[in-house]
Design a protein around this motif. Structure first.
Motif, PDB file in Angstrom:
ATOM      1  N   GLY A 109      -3.877  42.930  38.483  1.00 35.72           N
ATOM      2  CA  GLY A 109      -4.728  43.419  39.555  1.00 35.72           C
ATOM      3  C   GLY A 109      -5.015  42.356  40.591  1.00 35.72           C
ATOM      4  N   ARG A 110      -5.678  42.764  41.656  1.00 26.73           N
ATOM      5  CA  ARG A 110      -5.983  41.872  42.770  1.00 26.73           C
ATOM      6  C   ARG A 110      -7.353  41.221  42.556  1.00 26.73           C
ATOM      7  N   ALA A 111      -7.426  39.927  42.840  1.00 27.41           N
ATOM      8  CA  ALA A 111      -8.653  39.177  42.599  1.00 27.41           C
ATOM      9  C   ALA A 111      -9.509  39.082  43.851  1.00 27.41           C
ATOM     10  N   PRO A 112     -10.841  39.174  43.709  1.00 28.77           N
ATOM     11  CA  PRO A 112     -11.719  38.812  44.828  1.00 28.77           C
ATOM     12  C   PRO A 112     -11.608  37.312  45.068  1.00 28.77           C
ATOM     13  N   LEU A 113     -12.066  36.872  46.249  1.00 25.08           N
ATOM     14  CA  LEU A 113     -11.752  35.507  46.664  1.00 25.08           C
ATOM     15  C   LEU A 113     -12.904  34.877  47.420  1.00 25.08           C
ATOM     16  N   PHE A 114     -13.173  33.611  47.121  1.00 23.32           N
ATOM     17  CA  PHE A 114     -14.002  32.770  47.980  1.00 23.32           C
ATOM     18  C   PHE A 114     -13.062  31.983  48.889  1.00 23.32           C
ATOM     19  N   LEU A 115     -13.355  31.998  50.189  1.00 21.74           N
ATOM     20  CA  LEU A 115     -12.522  31.306  51.168  1.00 21.74           C
ATOM     21  C   LEU A 115     -13.386  30.345  51.976  1.00 21.74           C
ATOM     22  N   GLY A 116     -13.017  29.063  51.987  1.00 23.73           N
ATOM     23  CA  GLY A 116     -13.802  28.118  52.760  1.00 23.73           C
ATOM     24  C   GLY A 116     -13.109  26.788  52.940  1.00 23.73           C
ATOM     25  N   ARG A 159     -13.926  15.176  44.921  1.00 26.06           N
ATOM     26  CA  ARG A 159     -14.944  16.119  45.381  1.00 26.06           C
ATOM     27  C   ARG A 159     -14.960  17.379  44.504  1.00 26.06           C
ATOM     28  N   SER A 160     -14.477  17.259  43.286  1.00 23.29           N
ATOM     29  CA  SER A 160     -14.431  18.432  42.397  1.00 23.29           C
ATOM     30  C   SER A 160     -15.829  18.938  42.038  1.00 23.29           C
ATOM     31  N   SER A 161     -16.836  18.070  42.131  1.00 18.18           N
ATOM     32  CA  SER A 161     -18.210  18.499  41.823  1.00 18.18           C
ATOM     33  C   SER A 161     -18.703  19.572  42.786  1.00 18.18           C
ATOM     34  N   ARG A 162     -18.066  19.669  43.959  1.00 15.93           N
ATOM     35  CA  ARG A 162     -18.474  20.677  44.947  1.00 15.93           C
ATOM     36  C   ARG A 162     -17.736  22.007  44.787  1.00 15.93           C
ATOM     37  N   TRP A 163     -16.812  22.055  43.850  1.00 13.17           N
ATOM     38  CA  TRP A 163     -15.982  23.254  43.732  1.00 13.17           C
ATOM     39  C   TRP A 163     -15.863  23.631  42.251  1.00 13.17           C
ATOM     40  N   ALA A 164     -16.647  24.590  41.834  1.00 13.21           N
ATOM     41  CA  ALA A 164     -16.646  25.013  40.422  1.00 13.21           C
ATOM     42  C   ALA A 164     -15.463  25.955  40.185  1.00 13.21           C
ATOM     43  N   ILE A 165     -14.265  25.412  40.346  1.00 12.33           N
ATOM     44  CA  ILE A 165     -13.066  26.261  40.348  1.00 12.33           C
ATOM     45  C   ILE A 165     -12.860  26.944  39.002  1.00 12.33           C
ATOM     46  N   THR A 166     -13.051  26.216  37.913  1.00  7.68           N
ATOM     47  CA  THR A 166     -12.867  26.836  36.599  1.00  7.68           C
ATOM     48  C   THR A 166     -13.847  27.975  36.398  1.00  7.68           C
ATOM     49  N   LYS A 167     -15.095  27.791  36.815  1.00  4.89           N
ATOM     50  CA  LYS A 167     -16.080  28.880  36.706  1.00  4.89           C
ATOM     51  C   LYS A 167     -15.661  30.090  37.534  1.00  4.89           C
ATOM     52  N   MET A 168     -15.143  29.850  38.736  1.00  5.14           N
ATOM     53  CA  MET A 168     -14.671  30.963  39.565  1.00  5.14           C
ATOM     54  C   MET A 168     -13.559  31.728  38.859  1.00  5.14           C
ATOM     55  N   GLU A 170     -12.698  31.802  35.680  1.00  4.71           N
ATOM     56  CA  GLU A 170     -13.157  32.467  34.454  1.00  4.71           C
ATOM     57  C   GLU A 170     -13.960  33.725  34.757  1.00  4.71           C
ATOM     58  N   ALA A 171     -14.612  33.750  35.930  1.00  8.46           N
ATOM     59  CA  ALA A 171     -15.374  34.944  36.335  1.00  8.46           C
ATOM     60  C   ALA A 171     -14.503  35.972  37.040  1.00  8.46           C
ATOM     61  N   GLY A 172     -13.207  35.670  37.197  1.00  4.70           N
ATOM     62  CA  GLY A 172     -12.289  36.615  37.818  1.00  4.70           C
ATOM     63  C   GLY A 172     -12.111  36.436  39.312  1.00  4.70           C
ATOM     64  N   TYR A 173     -12.618  35.323  39.861  1.00  2.42           N
ATOM     65  CA  TYR A 173     -12.515  35.064  41.297  1.00  2.42           C
ATOM     66  C   TYR A 173     -11.446  34.023  41.579  1.00  2.42           C
ATOM     67  N   GLY A 174     -10.841  34.149  42.748  1.00  2.00           N
ATOM     68  CA  GLY A 174      -9.947  33.120  43.239  1.00  2.00           C
ATOM     69  C   GLY A 174     -10.647  32.257  44.256  1.00  2.00           C
ATOM     70  N   LEU A 175      -9.995  31.160  44.611  1.00  2.00           N
ATOM     71  CA  LEU A 175     -10.477  30.273  45.662  1.00  2.00           C
ATOM     72  C   LEU A 175      -9.343  30.011  46.641  1.00  2.00           C
ATOM     73  N   ALA A 176      -9.648  30.075  47.919  1.00  3.22           N
ATOM     74  CA  ALA A 176      -8.732  29.623  48.970  1.00  3.22           C
ATOM     75  C   ALA A 176      -9.482  28.587  49.790  1.00  3.22           C
ATOM     76  N   ILE A 397     -21.546  33.165  42.325  1.00  2.00           N
ATOM     77  CA  ILE A 397     -20.678  34.000  41.494  1.00  2.00           C
ATOM     78  C   ILE A 397     -21.460  35.182  40.926  1.00  2.00           C
ATOM     79  N   LYS A 398     -22.664  34.916  40.435  1.00  2.00           N
ATOM     80  CA  LYS A 398     -23.504  35.998  39.887  1.00  2.00           C
ATOM     81  C   LYS A 398     -23.810  37.041  40.958  1.00  2.00           C
ATOM     82  N   TRP A 399     -24.197  36.563  42.130  1.00  2.00           N
ATOM     83  CA  TRP A 399     -24.540  37.459  43.248  1.00  2.00           C
ATOM     84  C   TRP A 399     -23.331  38.263  43.708  1.00  2.00           C
ATOM     85  N   ALA A 400     -22.206  37.605  43.860  1.00  2.00           N
ATOM     86  CA  ALA A 400     -20.997  38.306  44.302  1.00  2.00           C
ATOM     87  C   ALA A 400     -20.611  39.393  43.322  1.00  2.00           C
TER      88      ALA A 400
END
Length: 405
Positions: A109-116, A159-168, A170-176, A397-400
């Protein structure tokens, strides 16, 4: 910089001011329905922020192209897919390219995404040796090993502390994410980035009502969306644009202008972002224009030390995102960005959301620290300084998930 400037951090010294009503047009017509908002009020507010604050884009592209530079189906130890996509934009026989780094969960399926955007290169957001290091100019940052304005291996993952990529993931979100310096280097020279593609012969700066750097960064987020909406592994109906600090200003403007973004997150965006300008608390319009004269349109300088003349304030920028979900976040120690002004903007944008039947921030009393309000319009103030933390991402992530699932 004005050496005499002393920022006000005393709430008792905030002078009374008249805050424009988002539901009253410039000609004093009252807006009573979502239809009249969309037809009357929204267009005139867009026009104000476009011509007087962020600046207009002086034309349209001749061409845009996408090319996958690298991809893997076993990134992050097999947790995610990684894709690095070069976007090339062309105007007036001149071109500029930037690289989108994507991580997507491995699932059907298609994943929702945070883009920034990121501040110091895609390679800084996580310790992944396969991320391409940008050759673009960078602000120096000795704390993560960036000197001589050059990005190197030394700063990989710092700067990995600013990007909780694994949490995203695991919650089913992608990052761009994109290194913003590839769009327009963050310095007072508007000849070395995106602007130069649109110049007429001999031009070296935008016209007074045309875009500064924040407008350029915002516009390029929409070009990233052009790619994302055609990526078959991304849910284009659930792309949330995110930004911190100056890039939070860009995210808000991108979200206001481009309704393809399903939601917007402003993290510590402050003056010219979420914070009310008329409060003159912390950073002011004059200070931001003097310290960063290339960020906004030249027209914005007419409001230096004259915030009372602003016919619109930042709560109306937030209102332009309605009825789509909006999250405004502050940090307790980040007084320069005026956390209360950011909160009040979300509160005073709420009547527009109410026109659409969406819940916002009903009270003008700030919530306690680390006590989020998570409605369609959400807000939190957390402990700590001007930064993006794991706590912030846990709330986003919770809010989204509540808003879009």
């Amino acid at each position: 910089m004005n050496a005499q400037f002393v920022a006000n951090y005393d709430e008792s010294q905030v002078a009374e001011f008249d805050l424009p009503d988002p539901l009253t047009t410039f000609s004093n017509k009252h807006i009573l329905t979502s239809t009249s908002w969309n037809e009357l009020r929204r267009p005139e507010l867009i026009n104000f922020f476009e011509s007087q604050v962020f600046g207009k884009v002086p034309g349209t592209l001749d061409a845009i192209a996408f090319e996958v530079e690298e991809e893997s189906n076993s990134a992050l130890g097999g947790l995610a897919k990684r894709r690095q996509v070069k976007v090339t934009i062309t105007k007036n026989s001149r071109s500029l390219s930037f690289l989108i780094l994507l991580y997507l969960p491995i699932k059907i399926g298609r994943a929702p995404l945070f883009l920034g955007y990121n501040f110091h290169g895609n390679h800084t957001v996580i310790n992944d040796p396969d991320i391409i290091i940008s050759k673009a100019w960078s602000l120096n940052n000795e704390s993560i090993g960036i000197t001589n304005h050059i990005l190197t291996e030394e700063s990989r993952g710092l700067r990995s502390s600013r990007w909780a990529i694994t949490k995203m993931i695991e919650a089913g979100y992608g990052l761009a994410t994109i290194y913003y310096g590839e769009i327009d280097p963050d310095k007072n020279d508007l000849t070395d980035g995106l602007h130069s593609l649109f110049y007429k012969e001999g031009q070296i700066r935008p016209a007074k009502d045309e875009w500064g750097s924040i407008g350029a960064w915002a516009w390029a987020l929409s070009r990233a969306m052009d790619y994302v909406e055609n990526d078959m592994e991304v849910d284009k109906t659930r792309v949330i644009v995110f930004g911190h600090s100056r890039l939070g200003k860009a995210a808000l403007w991108a979200g206001a202008m481009d309704e393809r973004f399903a939601g917007v997150i402003s993290n510590d965006s402050g003056c010219g972002g979420a914070a009310l300008s008329k409060r003159k608390f912390g950073e002011t319009v004059a200070q931001i224009n003097e310290n960063f004269p290339y960020w906004f349109s030249a027209n914005y300088k007419k409001y230096n030390n004259a915030e009372e003349k602003l016919p619109a304030d930042q709560h109306e920028l937030l209102a332009l995102i309605a009825p789509r979900p909006l999250y405004v976040a502050s940090a307790q120690e980040d007084e320069w960005a005026d956390p209360k002004g950011e909160f009040l903007s979300a509160h005073y944008a709420t009547p527009v959301y109410s026109l659409f039947g969406e819940a916002g921030i009903s009270s003008n009393e700030m919530p306690g620290v680390n006590s989020p309000i998570q409605n369609t319009v959400a807000y939190h103030i957390r402990t700590g300084k001007h930064d993006v933390t794991e706590y912030d991402w846990e709330q986003y992530i919770k809010w989204a998930t509540e808003q879009f699932d």
